[in-house]
Motif scaffolding. Structure first.
Motif, mmCIF file in Angstrom:
data_model
loop_
_atom_site.group_PDB
_atom_site.id
_atom_site.type_symbol
_atom_site.label_atom_id
_atom_site.label_comp_id
_atom_site.label_asym_id
_atom_site.label_seq_id
_atom_site.Cartn_x
_atom_site.Cartn_y
_atom_site.Cartn_z
ATOM 1 N N UNK A 113 0.843 -1.005 -0.025
ATOM 2 C CA UNK A 113 -0.029 -0.103 -0.064
ATOM 3 C C UNK A 113 0.629 1.064 -0.091
ATOM 4 N N UNK A 114 0.909 1.895 -0.901
ATOM 5 C CA UNK A 114 1.609 3.219 -1.282
ATOM 6 C C UNK A 114 0.879 4.336 -1.380
ATOM 7 N N UNK A 115 1.383 5.455 -0.621
ATOM 8 C CA UNK A 115 0.586 6.762 -0.945
ATOM 9 C C UNK A 115 1.764 7.863 -1.063
ATOM 10 N N UNK A 116 1.530 8.683 -2.308
ATOM 11 C CA UNK A 116 2.686 9.853 -2.435
ATOM 12 C C UNK A 116 2.039 11.097 -1.975
ATOM 13 N N UNK A 117 0.749 11.213 -1.193
ATOM 14 C CA UNK A 117 0.333 12.657 -0.741
ATOM 15 C C UNK A 117 -0.345 12.102 0.441
ATOM 16 N N UNK A 118 -0.575 13.131 1.210
ATOM 17 C CA UNK A 118 -1.487 12.737 2.681
ATOM 18 C C UNK A 118 -2.787 12.651 2.007
ATOM 19 N N UNK A 119 -3.278 11.346 2.419
ATOM 20 C CA UNK A 119 -4.722 10.847 1.770
ATOM 21 C C UNK A 119 -5.655 10.301 2.979
ATOM 22 N N UNK A 120 -7.079 10.581 2.821
ATOM 23 C CA UNK A 120 -7.927 10.144 3.847
ATOM 24 C C UNK A 120 -8.046 8.460 3.906
ATOM 25 N N UNK A 121 -8.149 8.099 5.079
ATOM 26 C CA UNK A 121 -8.495 6.770 5.357
ATOM 27 C C UNK A 121 -10.001 6.583 6.039
ATOM 28 N N UNK A 122 -10.528 5.407 6.053
ATOM 29 C CA UNK A 122 -11.700 5.157 6.754
ATOM 30 C C UNK A 122 -12.106 3.563 7.072
ATOM 31 N N UNK A 123 -12.380 3.549 8.458
ATOM 32 C CA UNK A 123 -12.659 2.218 8.873
ATOM 33 C C UNK A 123 -13.476 1.480 8.225
ATOM 34 N N UNK A 124 -13.735 -0.006 8.243
ATOM 35 C CA UNK A 124 -14.811 -0.544 7.693
ATOM 36 C C UNK A 124 -15.218 -1.794 8.286
ATOM 37 N N UNK A 125 -15.104 -1.951 9.580
ATOM 38 C CA UNK A 125 -15.198 -3.198 10.591
ATOM 39 C C UNK A 125 -16.532 -3.662 10.793
ATOM 40 N N UNK A 126 -16.818 -4.700 11.216
ATOM 41 C CA UNK A 126 -18.115 -5.056 11.712
ATOM 42 C C UNK A 126 -17.794 -5.860 13.032
ATOM 43 N N UNK A 127 -18.968 -5.858 13.990
ATOM 44 C CA UNK A 127 -18.814 -6.425 15.021
ATOM 45 C C UNK A 127 -18.640 -7.937 14.880
ATOM 46 N N UNK A 128 -17.576 -8.529 15.677
ATOM 47 C CA UNK A 128 -17.093 -9.821 15.599
ATOM 48 C C UNK A 128 -16.067 -10.233 14.641
ATOM 49 N N UNK A 129 -15.763 -9.265 13.828
ATOM 50 C CA UNK A 129 -14.877 -9.278 12.588
ATOM 51 C C UNK A 129 -13.376 -9.474 13.428
ATOM 52 N N UNK A 130 -12.542 -10.223 13.092
ATOM 53 C CA UNK A 130 -11.231 -10.373 13.490
ATOM 54 C C UNK A 130 -10.276 -10.064 12.527
ATOM 55 N N UNK A 131 -8.900 -9.499 12.906
ATOM 56 C CA UNK A 131 -7.798 -9.580 11.900
ATOM 57 C C UNK A 131 -6.613 -9.865 12.538
ATOM 58 N N UNK A 132 -5.748 -10.256 12.020
ATOM 59 C CA UNK A 132 -4.314 -10.427 12.296
ATOM 60 C C UNK A 132 -3.215 -10.181 11.230
ATOM 61 N N UNK A 133 -2.503 -9.078 11.319
ATOM 62 C CA UNK A 133 -1.883 -8.754 10.297
ATOM 63 C C UNK A 133 -0.375 -8.350 10.911
#
Length: 258
Positions: A113-133
């Motif tokens: 994931x690369x960005x060359x300028x300051x850009x907006x981000x937004x979360x999109x999770x749901x209850x019960x979702x898990x993530x390991x990165x």
């Protein structure tokens, strides 16, 4: 539990609120968030598990998460110019950067994931979702210095690839890159030796990423063996560093793109 150390490391475990993370970021790293005021004021937990950001040198941060989300509160923020190199270890990751979805459920496939300028981000999770990165962020300036000072072929192409503001790519059939990211996720050392090991894995991963972009742009010079060996050793012989090359995905700690 929240731990802030003098070297600007953040470790959060247990139940985590946006207020916990927002107070640490405060313009010091590649990421900032702006949760709704009522969310910050109440300190309501949005997830449980662990989340961390560890600077290993200026403009280079390890970052990881092992989370279960508790609500679907949408949080916005911004990324500063940087490149994230990471790998999903379990479950799935969701979110939006500069209006583009960066959702993935492809466990074990490296992502860029690369960005060359300051850009907006937004979360999109749901209850019960898990993530390991697990992965790392490098600032665009560090990549420029790596290309200019180390003469690493492909660095300029790497920067050019997200010069328009946004790059999102899932990289298949890259055994070496996958191995470096898994080794980074299960760093077996402590203290200064752990930092040196992390730097070694990050530099090795960047050599592979530079090679990917170089190959995608025909006519670039071939990567020399000396560049690979230099990044692989990174000034210290950490015997057995490549023994994890064929191991299954780790079950330990992991890093979040958002």
């Amino acid at each position: 539990m929240i731990e802030y150390s003098e070297d600007h490391r953040l470790h959060v475990s247990g139940e985590i609120s946006y207020r916990d993370v927002e107070s640490y970021l405060d313009g010091t790293v590649y990421l900032s968030i702006a949760a709704p005021r009522q969310v910050l004021q109440t300190g309501v937990s949005f997830a449980r598990g662990s989340y961390w950001i560890e600077p290993i040198r200026p403009s280079v941060h390890l970052t990881g998460c092992d989370l279960e989300y508790l609500d679907d509160e949408r949080v916005v923020g911004s990324y500063r110019p940087s490149l994230f190199v990471g790998i999903l270890l379990a479950s799935e990751h969701t979110g939006f950067v500069d209006g583009h979805s960066i959702a993935t459920s492809r466990i074990g496939v490296p992502t860029l994931l690369g960005v060359s300028d300051q850009v907006d981000i937004r979360s999109a999770q749901r209850p019960g979702q898990t993530c390991r990165m697990s992965g790392f962020h490098v600032g665009a300036e560090f990549l420029r210095e790596l290309g200019e000072e180390a003469g690493l072929p492909g660095c300029e192409t790497m920067l050019d690839s997200f010069a328009d503001g946004f790059l999102w790519q899932e990289v298949e059939a890259r055994t070496a890159l996958r191995a470096h990211l898994l080794q980074l996720a299960e760093n077996p050392y402590q203290g200064r030796l752990a930092q040196l090991y992390s730097e070694s894995r990050v530099l090795s991963a960047l050599v592979e990423v530079a090679g990917i972009f170089r190959e995608q742009r025909r006519g670039m010079p071939q990567l020399s063996r000396s560049h690979r060996e230099h990044a692989e050793h990174a000034g210290i012989d950490l015997g057995g560093a490549d023994q994890t090359r064929d191991r299954p995905l780790v079950a330990g700690r992991g890093a979040s793109g958002t």
